[in-house]
Scaffold this motif. Structure first.
Motif, PDB file in Angstrom:
ATOM      1  N   LYS A  67      -6.776   0.641 -19.028  1.00  0.00           N
ATOM      2  CA  LYS A  67      -5.706   1.443 -18.436  1.00  0.00           C
ATOM      3  C   LYS A  67      -4.567   1.552 -19.442  1.00  0.00           C
ATOM      4  O   LYS A  67      -4.273   0.602 -20.171  1.00  0.00           O
ATOM      5  CB  LYS A  67      -5.187   0.809 -17.139  1.00  0.00           C
ATOM      6  N   ASP A  79       5.548   0.823 -10.372  1.00  0.00           N
ATOM      7  CA  ASP A  79       4.704   1.809 -11.045  1.00  0.00           C
ATOM      8  C   ASP A  79       3.583   1.150 -11.834  1.00  0.00           C
ATOM      9  O   ASP A  79       2.558   1.783 -12.099  1.00  0.00           O
ATOM     10  CB  ASP A  79       5.543   2.681 -11.981  1.00  0.00           C
ATOM     11  N   GLY A  82       1.727  -1.597  -8.686  1.00  0.00           N
ATOM     12  CA  GLY A  82       1.217  -1.032  -7.443  1.00  0.00           C
ATOM     13  C   GLY A  82       2.051  -1.499  -6.264  1.00  0.00           C
ATOM     14  O   GLY A  82       3.108  -2.127  -6.432  1.00  0.00           O
ATOM     15  N   TYR A  84       2.271  -1.473  -1.500  1.00  0.00           N
ATOM     16  CA  TYR A  84       1.682  -1.149  -0.195  1.00  0.00           C
ATOM     17  C   TYR A  84       2.173   0.224   0.255  1.00  0.00           C
ATOM     18  O   TYR A  84       3.360   0.529   0.186  1.00  0.00           O
ATOM     19  CB  TYR A  84       2.046  -2.209   0.838  1.00  0.00           C
ATOM     20  N   VAL A  85       1.230   1.049   0.715  1.00  0.00           N
ATOM     21  CA  VAL A  85       1.518   2.409   1.173  1.00  0.00           C
ATOM     22  C   VAL A  85       1.039   2.555   2.611  1.00  0.00           C
ATOM     23  O   VAL A  85      -0.057   2.091   2.956  1.00  0.00           O
ATOM     24  CB  VAL A  85       0.828   3.458   0.270  1.00  0.00           C
ATOM     25  N   ASN A  87      -0.631   4.101   5.675  1.00  0.00           N
ATOM     26  CA  ASN A  87      -1.693   5.056   5.967  1.00  0.00           C
ATOM     27  C   ASN A  87      -1.526   5.550   7.401  1.00  0.00           C
ATOM     28  O   ASN A  87      -1.719   4.800   8.354  1.00  0.00           O
ATOM     29  CB  ASN A  87      -3.069   4.396   5.789  1.00  0.00           C
ATOM     30  N   GLU A  94      -1.640  -0.099   3.330  1.00  0.00           N
ATOM     31  CA  GLU A  94      -2.765  -0.353   2.433  1.00  0.00           C
ATOM     32  C   GLU A  94      -2.250  -0.630   1.015  1.00  0.00           C
ATOM     33  O   GLU A  94      -1.267  -0.039   0.578  1.00  0.00           O
ATOM     34  CB  GLU A  94      -3.714   0.851   2.397  1.00  0.00           C
ATOM     35  N   LEU A  95      -2.949  -1.526   0.354  1.00  0.00           N
ATOM     36  CA  LEU A  95      -2.571  -1.869  -1.022  1.00  0.00           C
ATOM     37  C   LEU A  95      -3.166  -0.865  -1.995  1.00  0.00           C
ATOM     38  O   LEU A  95      -4.368  -0.611  -1.987  1.00  0.00           O
ATOM     39  CB  LEU A  95      -3.062  -3.273  -1.366  1.00  0.00           C
ATOM     40  N   ARG A  96      -2.311  -0.299  -2.828  1.00  0.00           N
ATOM     41  CA  ARG A  96      -2.756   0.555  -3.922  1.00  0.00           C
ATOM     42  C   ARG A  96      -2.364  -0.127  -5.223  1.00  0.00           C
ATOM     43  O   ARG A  96      -1.182  -0.195  -5.575  1.00  0.00           O
ATOM     44  CB  ARG A  96      -2.139   1.943  -3.833  1.00  0.00           C
ATOM     45  N   THR A  97      -3.355  -0.648  -5.900  1.00  0.00           N
ATOM     46  CA  THR A  97      -3.085  -1.410  -7.115  1.00  0.00           C
ATOM     47  C   THR A  97      -2.661  -0.484  -8.253  1.00  0.00           C
ATOM     48  O   THR A  97      -3.109   0.656  -8.350  1.00  0.00           O
ATOM     49  CB  THR A  97      -4.333  -2.201  -7.541  1.00  0.00           C
ATOM     50  N   GLY A  98      -1.805  -1.010  -9.128  1.00  0.00           N
ATOM     51  CA  GLY A  98      -1.312  -0.250 -10.268  1.00  0.00           C
ATOM     52  C   GLY A  98      -2.193  -0.435 -11.490  1.00  0.00           C
ATOM     53  O   GLY A  98      -3.224  -1.119 -11.445  1.00  0.00           O
TER      54      GLY A  98
END
Length: 317
Positions: A67, A79, A82, A84-85, A87, A94-98
Motif C-alpha cells: 500500500k 486516513d 482507518g 469505524y463507519v 452502515n 463497521e471497521l474500514r481499515t486504512g
C-alpha cells in the motif's frame, strides 16, 4: 530453514527486483537485509530516482501486500489507520481499515504530514499495531515501512522528530544512475513497450517469517558485539555531536550484520558486516552541534572521523 536456503531465496528476490531497478545491487541487498532483519527504512533522495518503484518491486518479489500513502499537510491519522463507519443497511458501525493494514507500506514524502499523523504511524512502526476507538488491532505480519523524503524541499514540511527517526533501522539514498545504466533503462523500456515492469513473486509472508527466524542462528563473537557498542558509544563522547546514538543503534548493527552475513551464506558475523552499515545506521540518529547544521554532509564526515578511531576486532573464522 537452513542458512543456505535463506541466502538462495534472498538472492533470487534481489535478482527479480533488478529487472525493475537497474544498477543498484548494493542498495537492493541493503534493503533485503532490512527485510530479513525486520526493520523500517528511510529513503532520502531527489525525486524521480525510483523510490516508489523500488518499494513496489520488493513487495511484488516478496509476495506481500503493498500500500502507498501520499503524505500531505492535511492528512489525518484516520486516513492511514482507518476507522469505524456507520452502515445504514445493518444499523451498525463497521471497521474500514486504512492503508497501514498491509505488509509493505510506502510512506511517500513522510515529512509533509503533520506531527499528529506521524504519531499514528509511530505506533504502527514500533508496536506493529493500531489503536482505534480504544481498541488495539495487530497489523499484518510481516510489517515494513519504506518512507521517502525529499532533501531539497523544506517549505510546508514537518521535520521528523528524533523519536520517530530512531525507529528507522537505517537511512539510505538511491543516487543517480551512471550514463550506461541510464541508457539501459531506456533500452529496457523500449523493448518491453510499456511502462510497467512485470515481476513474479519469489517467496511469501509465511516463508519470509521462516527466513527471519533463521537469522537467529547466526553466531556473533563477543568481540564483534563489543565493537558494535564501541561505535555507538563513540558518538556520545565526541564534542561535535550534541546527542549521540541510542541503544537502538547497537541493536540495529546486530540485526543488520547477522542478516548481511546470511545474504553471503555465512552463519557467523565478520567485522566487515558491521562496517557496511555504519553510515546507514548512525546518520539519522545523531544531533550535531549547531555550528555544523549548515555544512553539507557534516553528519557523514563526523561519523567517518569518529568511527575511524574505534579499533576493529580481529576474529578467527
Amino acid at each position: 530453514m537452513e542458512i543456505e536456503r535463506v541466502a538462495e531465496r534472498s538472492q533470487r528476490v534481489v535478482v527479480e527486483v533488478e529487472k525493475a531497478i537497474i544498477g543498484k545491487r548494493n542498495l537492493l541487498r541493503q534493503i533485503m537485509t532490512a527485510v530479513l532483519a525486520g526493520g523500517h527504512v528511510l529513503l532520502e533522495d531527489y525525486p524521480g530516482l525510483g523510490k516508489t518503484l523500488l518499494a513496489n518491486s520488493f513487495a511484488t518479489a516478496l509476495g506481500l501486500v503493498f500500500k502507498r500513502i501520499q503524505f500531505t499537510p492535511d492528512l489525518l491519522p484516520g486516513d492511514i489507520t482507518g476507522g469505524y463507519v456507520f452502515n445504514r443497511a445493518s444499523g451498525e458501525f463497521e471497521l474500514r481499515t486504512g492503508p497501514l493494514f498491509a505488509n509493505i507500506v510506502l510512506a511517500d514524502e513522510i515529512n509533509r504530514a503533520s506531527p499528529k499523523t506521524q504519531s499514528a504511524l509511530l505506533e504502527a512502526m514500533q508496536e506493529h499495531q493500531v489503536t482505534l476507538e480504544g481498541e488495539t488491532m495487530q497489523l499484518p505480519r510481516p510489517f515494513l515501512v519504506l518512507a521517502t523524503q525529499n532533501p531539497i524541499e523544506y517549505e510546508g514540511t514537518f521535520p521528523l522528530p528524533e523519536a520517530q527517526l530512531d525507529r528507522f533501522l537505517m537511512k539510505l539514498s538511491v543516487g543517480y544512475p551512471s550514463p550506461d545504466e541510464e541508457q539501459e533503462i531506456l533500452q529496457r523500456r523500449r523493448e518491453r513497450q510499456q511502462d510497467n515492469v512485470s515481476l513474479k513473486p519469489i517467496t511469501n509472508a509465511e516463508e519470509l517469517s521462516e527466513m527471519r527466524q533463521a537469522i537467529e542462528q547466526v553466531y556473533v563473537d563477543p568481540d564483534i558485539e563489543a565493537y558494535m557498542v564501541a561505535l555507538v558509544t563513540a558518538t556520545r563522547k565526541d564534542s561535535r555531536i550534541a546527542v549521540g546514538a541510542s541503544p537502538r543503534a547497537s541493536l540495529a548493527f546486530l540485526k543488520l550484520a547477522r542478516a548481511w552475513a546470511v545474504l553471503d551464506g555465512r552463519n557467523f558475523v565478520l567485522p566487515d558486516d558491521v562496517k557496511q552499515f555504519i553510515q546507514p545506521v548512525l546518520a539519522h540518529r545523531l544531533i550535531l552541534q549547531p555550528d555544523l547544521w549548515m555544512k553539507r554532509n557534516a553528519a557523514q564526515d563526523v561519523i567517518q572521523k569518529v568511527t575511524s578511531a574505534v579499533p576493529v576486532p580481529v576474529t578467527e573464522v
